[in-house]
Each structure stands twice: as C-alpha cells, then as structure tokens.
Design a protein around this motif. Structure first.
Motif, mmCIF file in Angstrom:
data_model
loop_
_atom_site.group_PDB
_atom_site.id
_atom_site.type_symbol
_atom_site.label_atom_id
_atom_site.label_comp_id
_atom_site.label_asym_id
_atom_site.label_seq_id
_atom_site.Cartn_x
_atom_site.Cartn_y
_atom_site.Cartn_z
ATOM 1 N N ALA A 41 0.819 -1.207 0.000
ATOM 2 C CA ALA A 41 0.000 0.000 0.000
ATOM 3 C C ALA A 41 0.858 1.264 0.000
ATOM 4 O O ALA A 41 0.405 2.324 -0.416
ATOM 5 N N ALA A 42 2.099 1.153 0.428
ATOM 6 C CA ALA A 42 3.000 2.304 0.471
ATOM 7 C C ALA A 42 3.712 2.538 -0.863
ATOM 8 O O ALA A 42 4.495 3.472 -0.990
ATOM 9 N N CYS A 43 3.450 1.706 -1.874
ATOM 10 C CA CYS A 43 4.126 1.809 -3.171
ATOM 11 C C CYS A 43 3.167 2.367 -4.221
ATOM 12 O O CYS A 43 2.130 1.757 -4.494
ATOM 13 N N ARG A 48 -1.384 1.574 -8.113
ATOM 14 C CA ARG A 48 -1.984 1.693 -9.445
ATOM 15 C C ARG A 48 -2.452 0.330 -9.947
ATOM 16 O O ARG A 48 -3.524 0.208 -10.528
ATOM 17 N N ALA A 49 -1.645 -0.698 -9.735
ATOM 18 C CA ALA A 49 -2.032 -2.047 -10.171
ATOM 19 C C ALA A 49 -3.300 -2.495 -9.445
ATOM 20 O O ALA A 49 -4.204 -3.081 -10.043
ATOM 21 N N SER A 50 -3.379 -2.202 -8.159
ATOM 22 C CA SER A 50 -4.554 -2.562 -7.374
ATOM 23 C C SER A 50 -5.790 -1.801 -7.855
ATOM 24 O O SER A 50 -6.881 -2.369 -7.972
ATOM 25 N N ILE A 51 -5.619 -0.535 -8.163
ATOM 26 C CA ILE A 51 -6.734 0.293 -8.654
ATOM 27 C C ILE A 51 -7.228 -0.230 -10.002
ATOM 28 O O ILE A 51 -8.432 -0.379 -10.219
ATOM 29 N N LEU A 68 3.100 -5.715 4.433
ATOM 30 C CA LEU A 68 3.161 -4.640 5.426
ATOM 31 C C LEU A 68 3.885 -3.422 4.838
ATOM 32 O O LEU A 68 4.788 -3.573 4.017
ATOM 33 N N PRO A 69 3.532 -2.226 5.269
ATOM 34 C CA PRO A 69 4.210 -1.027 4.780
ATOM 35 C C PRO A 69 5.508 -0.771 5.552
ATOM 36 O O PRO A 69 5.782 0.333 6.014
ATOM 37 N N VAL A 70 6.279 -1.828 5.713
ATOM 38 C CA VAL A 70 7.505 -1.779 6.511
ATOM 39 C C VAL A 70 8.635 -2.414 5.711
ATOM 40 O O VAL A 70 8.451 -3.467 5.116
ATOM 41 N N TRP A 71 9.789 -1.776 5.704
ATOM 42 C CA TRP A 71 10.978 -2.356 5.068
ATOM 43 C C TRP A 71 11.848 -2.949 6.151
ATOM 44 O O TRP A 71 12.150 -2.289 7.151
ATOM 45 N N GLN A 72 12.240 -4.199 5.942
ATOM 46 C CA GLN A 72 13.176 -4.836 6.864
ATOM 47 C C GLN A 72 14.225 -5.582 6.057
ATOM 48 O O GLN A 72 14.040 -5.851 4.869
ATOM 49 N N ARG A 73 15.301 -5.935 6.726
ATOM 50 C CA ARG A 73 16.330 -6.740 6.063
ATOM 51 C C ARG A 73 15.691 -8.039 5.608
ATOM 52 O O ARG A 73 14.982 -8.677 6.361
ATOM 53 N N THR A 74 15.958 -8.414 4.360
ATOM 54 C CA THR A 74 15.318 -9.602 3.801
ATOM 55 C C THR A 74 16.082 -10.877 4.118
ATOM 56 O O THR A 74 15.515 -11.969 4.013
ATOM 57 N N ASP A 77 20.054 -12.953 8.605
ATOM 58 C CA ASP A 77 21.044 -13.912 9.112
ATOM 59 C C ASP A 77 22.245 -14.084 8.183
ATOM 60 O O ASP A 77 23.162 -14.839 8.503
ATOM 61 N N VAL A 78 22.234 -13.393 7.031
ATOM 62 C CA VAL A 78 23.332 -13.510 6.070
ATOM 63 C C VAL A 78 24.249 -12.298 6.235
ATOM 64 O O VAL A 78 23.859 -11.163 5.936
ATOM 65 N N GLU A 79 25.456 -12.554 6.710
ATOM 66 C CA GLU A 79 26.404 -11.478 6.943
ATOM 67 C C GLU A 79 26.715 -10.755 5.632
ATOM 68 O O GLU A 79 26.961 -11.379 4.604
ATOM 69 N N GLY A 80 26.664 -9.436 5.670
ATOM 70 C CA GLY A 80 26.985 -8.629 4.503
ATOM 71 C C GLY A 80 25.808 -8.365 3.580
ATOM 72 O O GLY A 80 25.907 -7.553 2.670
ATOM 73 N N ASP A 81 24.704 -9.051 3.761
ATOM 74 C CA ASP A 81 23.521 -8.823 2.930
ATOM 75 C C ASP A 81 22.679 -7.757 3.625
ATOM 76 O O ASP A 81 22.002 -8.039 4.612
ATOM 77 N N THR A 82 22.722 -6.551 3.116
ATOM 78 C CA THR A 82 22.031 -5.434 3.755
ATOM 79 C C THR A 82 20.739 -5.046 3.044
ATOM 80 O O THR A 82 20.141 -4.026 3.378
ATOM 81 N N HIS A 83 20.306 -5.855 2.060
ATOM 82 C CA HIS A 83 19.090 -5.528 1.312
ATOM 83 C C HIS A 83 17.892 -5.432 2.250
ATOM 84 O O HIS A 83 17.693 -6.273 3.119
ATOM 85 N N CYS A 84 17.098 -4.391 2.055
ATOM 86 C CA CYS A 84 15.850 -4.214 2.791
ATOM 87 C C CYS A 84 14.699 -4.214 1.794
ATOM 88 O O CYS A 84 14.834 -3.703 0.682
ATOM 89 N N GLY A 85 13.575 -4.796 2.180
ATOM 90 C CA GLY A 85 12.425 -4.847 1.286
ATOM 91 C C GLY A 85 11.138 -5.108 2.035
ATOM 92 O O GLY A 85 11.105 -5.197 3.261
ATOM 93 N N TRP A 86 10.066 -5.255 1.245
ATOM 94 C CA TRP A 86 8.739 -5.476 1.808
ATOM 95 C C TRP A 86 8.650 -6.840 2.477
ATOM 96 O O TRP A 86 9.224 -7.813 2.007
ATOM 97 N N ILE A 87 7.876 -6.880 3.555
ATOM 98 C CA ILE A 87 7.705 -8.130 4.303
ATOM 99 C C ILE A 87 6.212 -8.455 4.425
ATOM 100 O O ILE A 87 5.363 -7.570 4.372
ATOM 101 N N PHE A 88 5.932 -9.736 4.602
ATOM 102 C CA PHE A 88 4.567 -10.196 4.814
ATOM 103 C C PHE A 88 4.272 -10.248 6.304
ATOM 104 O O PHE A 88 5.174 -10.349 7.128
ATOM 105 N N VAL A 89 2.993 -10.207 6.640
ATOM 106 C CA VAL A 89 2.562 -10.377 8.025
ATOM 107 C C VAL A 89 3.072 -11.731 8.523
ATOM 108 O O VAL A 89 3.040 -12.719 7.804
ATOM 109 N N ASP A 90 3.541 -11.740 9.737
ATOM 110 C CA ASP A 90 3.948 -12.982 10.392
ATOM 111 C C ASP A 90 2.797 -13.398 11.296
ATOM 112 O O ASP A 90 2.523 -12.753 12.313
#
Length: 141
Positions: A41-43, A48-51, A68-74, A77-90
């Motif tokens: 919803a934050a994108c 637009r695709a939803s509309i 979720l409208p939250v970015w977290q490390r994807t 647990d992987v050292e050096g992987d700093t990518h952040c992205g969209w996450i699903f409800v847990d």
C-alpha cells in the motif's frame, strides 16, 4: 542506478514485463485463479495495479495479497547482505511486538494493517523470497 545526472528519479525497465493475452499461443492466457497480485500500500506503482484490478472488475479472477508497509532486512542472518524490502505479516507474531524499519525510519508500526496477511502460497516472509523462488536473484525486490 535509477538516479539521473540532475538527481531526478529514472525508473529502469522491469525485468518482469509480460502480458496476459487472448492471442493464440500466448504465454500467459487469461484464466480465473491463475494470477495473484502482491502489493504494498505504500508503493505508488502497486497502488496503481490494485486500482486497475478494481476498475476492470478483476477481483474475482486475480487474487491479491498486501504486504506490510515496513521495510526490513530480507536476509538478516546472512552477513553482509544489507538488502531491505517489503515483508509479509507474520501470523505467529504477537500484537505486542511492533515492527520497525531496518533503515530506522518511522515506526514502530502495528503488527497488522487492513488487508495484510501472510504470503498464501509458499510461506514466504519477504517479497525477495518470491523473486528468488522464480529464479531472479538480481531483480528489484
């Protein structure tokens, strides 16, 4: 890089650019229940695709999951992987455990938002997992 020399945003073409078509031999023919839309919803692009899905009356044939409208490390647990992205409800996360963005911007955020739900097919925790499941390890996720 998606930044122009003047600092403006220059969106690069999507690596996933295909069409649903009724033409004979189409790779992606229309079919009820075959397609699923994942949106944030934050994108603005996802909104637009939803509309369009709603305007074209496709809610009954294209299901949708909202992240979720939250970015977290994807891959925290992987050292050096700093990518952040969209996450699903847990589904196992308690309501008393708010989310925080890995980048430290905003929050804490509630554990549930309207229409957010866990990823329904593979139990993915992040959108990145879905891309990688499809063989895309270099995409924009």
């Amino acid at each position: 890089d998606e930044m122009g020399k003047d600092g403006s945003f220059k969106r690069s073409d999507s690596a996933w650019r295909n069409w649903i078509s009724r033409e004979d031999g189409a790779e992606f023919p229309p079919a009820d229940g075959r397609y699923h839309l994942f949106v944030a919803a934050a994108c603005p692009w996802a909104n637009r695709a939803s509309i369009v899905r709603g305007l074209k009356g496709l809610e009954d044939c294209i299901s949708m999951t909202t992240v979720l409208p939250v970015w977290q490390r994807t891959k925290p647990d992987v050292e050096g992987d700093t990518h952040c992205g969209w996450i699903f409800v847990d589904a196992d996360r308690g309501d008393d455990e708010p989310y925080k963005n890995s980048e430290g911007l905003g929050g804490p955020f509630p554990t549930r938002y309207p229409n957010t739900e866990p990823e329904p097919f593979y139990g993915a925790k992040t959108v990145r997992e879905l891309y990688e499941r499809a063989g895309d390890v270099d995409g924009k996720y």
